[in-house]
Structure formats: structure tokens, C-alpha cells
Scaffold this active site. Structure first.
Site, mmCIF file in Angstrom:
data_model
loop_
_atom_site.group_PDB
_atom_site.id
_atom_site.type_symbol
_atom_site.label_atom_id
_atom_site.label_comp_id
_atom_site.label_asym_id
_atom_site.label_seq_id
_atom_site.Cartn_x
_atom_site.Cartn_y
_atom_site.Cartn_z
ATOM 1 N N ASP A 164 0.855 -1.181 0.000
ATOM 2 C CA ASP A 164 0.000 0.000 0.000
ATOM 3 C C ASP A 164 0.895 1.236 0.000
ATOM 4 O OD1 ASP A 164 -2.295 1.725 0.272
ATOM 5 O OD2 ASP A 164 -3.327 0.088 1.306
ATOM 6 N N GLY A 208 4.385 1.259 -1.946
ATOM 7 C CA GLY A 208 4.520 1.452 -3.379
ATOM 8 C C GLY A 208 3.214 1.864 -4.021
ATOM 9 N N ASP A 209 3.244 1.974 -5.351
ATOM 10 C CA ASP A 209 2.108 2.433 -6.151
ATOM 11 C C ASP A 209 1.723 1.320 -7.113
ATOM 12 O OD1 ASP A 209 0.322 3.641 -7.855
ATOM 13 O OD2 ASP A 209 1.698 5.184 -8.566
ATOM 14 N N PHE A 210 0.507 0.786 -6.966
ATOM 15 C CA PHE A 210 0.122 -0.356 -7.801
ATOM 16 C C PHE A 210 -0.057 0.014 -9.272
ATOM 17 C CE2 PHE A 210 -4.244 0.253 -5.595
ATOM 18 C CZ PHE A 210 -4.662 1.232 -6.490
ATOM 19 N N HIS A 250 -13.158 -1.651 -7.720
ATOM 20 C CA HIS A 250 -14.363 -0.824 -7.902
ATOM 21 C C HIS A 250 -14.079 0.669 -7.746
ATOM 22 C CE1 HIS A 250 -15.924 -0.463 -3.449
ATOM 23 N NE2 HIS A 250 -14.631 -0.272 -3.524
#
Length: 334
Positions: A197, A223-225, A243
Site C-alpha cells: 500500500d 509502493g504504487d500499484f 471498484h
């Protein structure tokens, strides 16, 4: 069959009943009645409320069956109302408080504006939800409590109904504070976990995982997905993540997961899957909240999720109903 006028007026009256429940939740009425009935004057004093006004709300609550009259001017808590206590399993107090929070209330009231323009009136006024919460700590605390409470039945369904055999390492993508990952790891002592996250979220997750006695089996990675996710795991869980994003962004996330997983790995998407008919469903209510609060966020049907998976070189192989309106959609590499 009820007359159409009755159905419509029932929906109109719902806002008053919800406001009564919100008042009950905000003032902690259920907590004060936990040990037995109280006269309205004493209850008002304990709740910090104006007694004549509270009496009128209690009358509405009594008509709903969440409190009942006790004596000349007293009220007692019913079994139905007990779920508004803050100290009981399955409490919905935080859920009601979240839906009545200022920004959320504004968002739903401005839904006509959102539908006219196609852009969230909430975002136009407050900015993105998580930016709003970052600058409103009281609202953030209510939101965290709401998300935790909402996750409990879903997590219970996940560990009871899904077969994690063959999963040595599980990555919980955008796993928040780590409640879901901790529950899964407790149920599967041989499994290792990675919570992935944003940096400020991962810090809180490390504390929770350590408090759960899982520091030797789980780590929190920041981190950044949209850029990447931790590589080499057997399964990737995305719970209430997809969603939040439109189709293009959702496919980007799923492709990053697809590229990172072990051969034979799997993607586990925990979401509300909408039915294809017009029957009432929790997901349809949630979809309007997503419409009101986010730009581009939406609930989807199984077929729509299958299409997203296909665009990310994945195939939907199983859908498991978890209860509380949620489903687990398992996808594997094509």
C-alpha cells in the site's frame, strides 16, 4: 403487491428514519441503554442532548423497532437496536455514522448534479475522497471504523469458503491496515504475506501485523500499484480495490498483478458483483454511493469483471459468494 404510491412514499420516508438512526448512532444512545431502560431526561443528560428533541427521535425509533417504551417516559433497547452498540460484534454504528458524515451526506444530496454533469459533485467541492479524509481527521476515524466493521463478515467468508491450498505467499494489494491479511495468515499458519500500500498506510499496517504476532511471516511494502506490485507471489488479493477505478485504470492494475505473479498464480478480487436482473441488491445501493463520491468508480457485474480480466490476460475461473453481498472472483493467467 404494494401500491406504487406506497413504495415511493416508503422510500421518501426512509430519509427521516435514517436521520433518526444517525442521531442514535452519533449520540451513543444504544451504548447508554445497554444496561437497561432509562427515562428520557436521564438518557438525554447522558447523551448530551436536548430532552424534548430526543423524545421525538425516540418515538420514531420505537416505531422502527430499535427501541421500545419502558414506563411512563422511558425507553429500552431492542435486539434489533443492539447492533448500534459500539461494543458488540457486527456493530453497524460506524457504518451509519459514515453515511451521515458531512461529506457523504453532501455527496448523496447532490447526486442529481453528479448525474447531470457526469462528474462527482463531492469531488468538485472537496477533492478526492482520500485527500478529504487526510484533512478531516474525525471523518477519517469514522471511515476507518466503517471499513474495519465492513471487512469483518467479508473476511470471515473468505477464510471459510475459499481454498488457499498451494498459496505459499499472498500479496494483499492496497491492503490498508492489514486486518484481512492478518485473518488469512492466522487461518493458514504456513502462509507468508505481503501487504502492499502507500507509504503512510504501510506504516500503520506494520504496527498491526506486529501486534497480531505476524512480524515474522508478514511484511508491509510501500509502493504504487499503477507502477508495479511485489513480484513472485502465488496469489494476489485485491479487496474493494478495483471498484474504485474506471475500466482503463482497473486493467492497468490487473496487468501489473498478472506480470508479477508466479507461474500458475492467481488473482483474487473481492468485490460486490452486481446481478444482471432488476432484483434489489446491496451492490446497486453501493454503486450509487460510488457514483456520488468518486469520478470513474463503479460496481460491476460478473460479466464486466470477466471482461476486465480478459483485457489483462487473465481468465475468470470461479465466483464464490462470501455473504454480506460480496463475492470472491478468482482469475488465472490465460
Amino acid at each position: 403487491m404494494p401500491h406504487s404510491d406506497d413504495l415511493l412514499w416508503g422510500a421518501v420516508s426512509g430519509i427521516s428514519r435514517f436521520a433518526a438512526l444517525l442521531t442514535m448512532a452519533e449520540l451513543g444512545v444504544a451504548d447508554q441503554l445497554a444496561d437497561g431502560p432509562l427515562d428520557t431526561e436521564e438518557l438525554a443528560e447522558r447523551c448530551g442532548a436536548h430532552a424534548p428533541s430526543l423524545r421525538r427521535v425516540l418515538r420514531e425509533l420505537a416505531s422502527m423497532g430499535v427501541v421500545r417504551r419502558a414506563g411512563a417516559d422511558g425507553f429500552d433497547l431492542t435486539d434489533a437496536g443492539a447492533v448500534l452498540r459500539s461494543d458488540v460484534p457486527g456493530s453497524i454504528r460506524s457504518s451509519i455514522r459514515m453515511l451521515g458524515e458531512d461529506g457523504f451526506w453532501y455527496a448523496m444530496g447532490r447526486l442529481p448534479d453528479t448525474v447531470r454533469t457526469g462528474s462527482s459533485a463531492f469531488v468538485a467541492k472537496y477533492g478526492q475522497l482520500y485527500e478529504y479524509l487526510a484533512t478531516n481527521p474525525d471523518s477519517a476515524r469514522i471511515f476507518d471504523a466503517y471499513m474495519t466493521a465492513r471487512a469483518i463478515p467479508l473476511t470471515e467468508g473468505l477464510v471459510k469458503r475459499y481454498d488457499f491450498a498451494g498459496v505459499g505467499t499472498l500479496v494483499d494489494v492496497a491492503g490498508g491496515r492489514g486486518h484481512i491479511l492478518a485473518t488469512v495468515l492466522h487461518a493458514h499458519p504456513d502462509m507468508r504475506g505481503i501487504l502492499y500500500d502507500l507509504d503512510h498506510v504501510a506504516d500503520g499496517a506494520r504496527k498491526l501485523l506486529a501486534a497480531e504476532g505476524l512480524a515474522d511471516r508478514a511484511e508491509a511494502v510501500a509502493g504504487d500499484f499503477f507502477a508495479s506490485v511485489p513480484a513472485g507471489a502465488d496469489a494476489y488479493l485485491l479487496a474493494s480495490v478495483i471498484h474504485n477505478w474506471d475500466d482503463g485504470d482497473a486493467v492497468r492494475i490487473l496487468r501489473n498483478v498478472r506480470h508479477a505473479m508466479n507461474p500458475g498464480g492467481r488473482v483474487l478480487v473481492l468485490e460486490v458483483a452486481l446481478p444482471d436482473d432488476d432484483a434489489p441488491h446491496l451492490g446497486k445501493d453501493l454503486d450509487l454511493r460510488m457514483l456520488a463520491i468518486f469520478d470513474g468508480a463503479l460496481e460491476r457485474s460478473r460479466e464486466e469483471y470477466a471482461t476486465l480480466f480478459q483485457q489483462a490476460d487473465l481468465e475468470l475461473v470461479e465466483v464464490i459468494e462470501l455473504g454480506a453481498g460480496a463475492s470472491l472472483l478468482e482469475a488465472r493467467p490465460v
